[in-house]
Design a protein around this motif. Sequence first.
Motif, PDB file in Angstrom:
ATOM      1  N   GLN A  89       0.809  -1.207   0.000  1.00  0.00           N
ATOM      2  CA  GLN A  89       0.000   0.000   0.000  1.00  0.00           C
ATOM      3  C   GLN A  89       0.847   1.264   0.000  1.00  0.00           C
ATOM      4  O   GLN A  89       0.299   2.354   0.098  1.00  0.00           O
ATOM      5  N   ASP A  90       2.149   1.131  -0.106  1.00  0.00           N
ATOM      6  CA  ASP A  90       3.004   2.316  -0.047  1.00  0.00           C
ATOM      7  C   ASP A  90       2.615   3.366  -1.076  1.00  0.00           C
ATOM      8  O   ASP A  90       2.620   4.551  -0.776  1.00  0.00           O
ATOM      9  N   LYS A  91       2.283   2.921  -2.289  1.00  0.00           N
ATOM     10  CA  LYS A  91       1.928   3.874  -3.341  1.00  0.00           C
ATOM     11  C   LYS A  91       0.693   4.678  -2.927  1.00  0.00           C
ATOM     12  O   LYS A  91       0.641   5.896  -3.126  1.00  0.00           O
ATOM     13  N   GLU A  92      -0.309   4.011  -2.337  1.00  0.00           N
ATOM     14  CA  GLU A  92      -1.513   4.704  -1.883  1.00  0.00           C
ATOM     15  C   GLU A  92      -1.204   5.630  -0.710  1.00  0.00           C
ATOM     16  O   GLU A  92      -1.741   6.722  -0.615  1.00  0.00           O
ATOM     17  N   LYS A  93      -0.340   5.177   0.181  1.00  0.00           N
ATOM     18  CA  LYS A  93      -0.029   5.968   1.371  1.00  0.00           C
ATOM     19  C   LYS A  93       0.815   7.193   1.043  1.00  0.00           C
ATOM     20  O   LYS A  93       0.817   8.163   1.794  1.00  0.00           O
ATOM     21  N   LEU A  94       1.548   7.141  -0.050  1.00  0.00           N
ATOM     22  CA  LEU A  94       2.397   8.264  -0.453  1.00  0.00           C
ATOM     23  C   LEU A  94       1.876   8.902  -1.738  1.00  0.00           C
ATOM     24  O   LEU A  94       2.647   9.410  -2.554  1.00  0.00           O
ATOM     25  N   GLU A  95       0.563   8.914  -1.894  1.00  0.00           N
ATOM     26  CA  GLU A  95      -0.054   9.387  -3.131  1.00  0.00           C
ATOM     27  C   GLU A  95       0.305  10.839  -3.436  1.00  0.00           C
ATOM     28  O   GLU A  95       0.269  11.712  -2.572  1.00  0.00           O
ATOM     29  N   ILE A  96       0.654  11.056  -4.682  1.00  0.00           N
ATOM     30  CA  ILE A  96       1.038  12.371  -5.195  1.00  0.00           C
ATOM     31  C   ILE A  96      -0.181  12.973  -5.909  1.00  0.00           C
ATOM     32  O   ILE A  96      -0.944  12.264  -6.563  1.00  0.00           O
TER      33      ILE A  96
END
Length: 177
Positions: free
Chosen positions: A1-8
């Motif tokens: 979920q890193d991509k969701e948690k660090l959403e740009i």
Amino acid sequence: QDKEKLEIRKLNDPPSAEMVGDMIKYARNVIEEFRRAKHYKYILYHLFIGFLDFFIPPGELLEICELSLDKMGAVFEDSNVYMLHMMYQAMGVCLYMQDWEGALRYGQKIIRPYSKHYPSYSLNVASMWLKLGRLYMALENRTAGVKALKRAIAIMEVAHGKDHPYISEIKKELEDH
């Protein structure tokens, strides 16, 4: 979920990798500075029994949150963990200052990403629903308050068990309103 948690933030001209990296460094620094400011105020207050309570006014802490949210918001989505952290801090400051509307605004922004990032029966999510429910009740929005408190109870019944004292306490709150 890193991509969701660090959403740009989705922009016509996406930020460069360097800009994102710089913003992550900024976010980490401002979070650490905020923690230090809160901790420093706490130490001064206890050392001097409130004499220096004016040293870092809550309004300044809220301003730190708001300014950093503005800056980070140029690159990060509201669901980004750095944004959520600062929104949570801002909500806490609003609660401390008894700014119920401000606290509710931040809580409403936080709950959806929390529900996405945390497991279904997370006590972090339950705690946020509980805070929202109490804020709605304090602001005389009983319908939304009952709904939020029931969501908190549903999660807590799974996490703690149906007979837990916390659940009984919240159910009593519902009956009293």
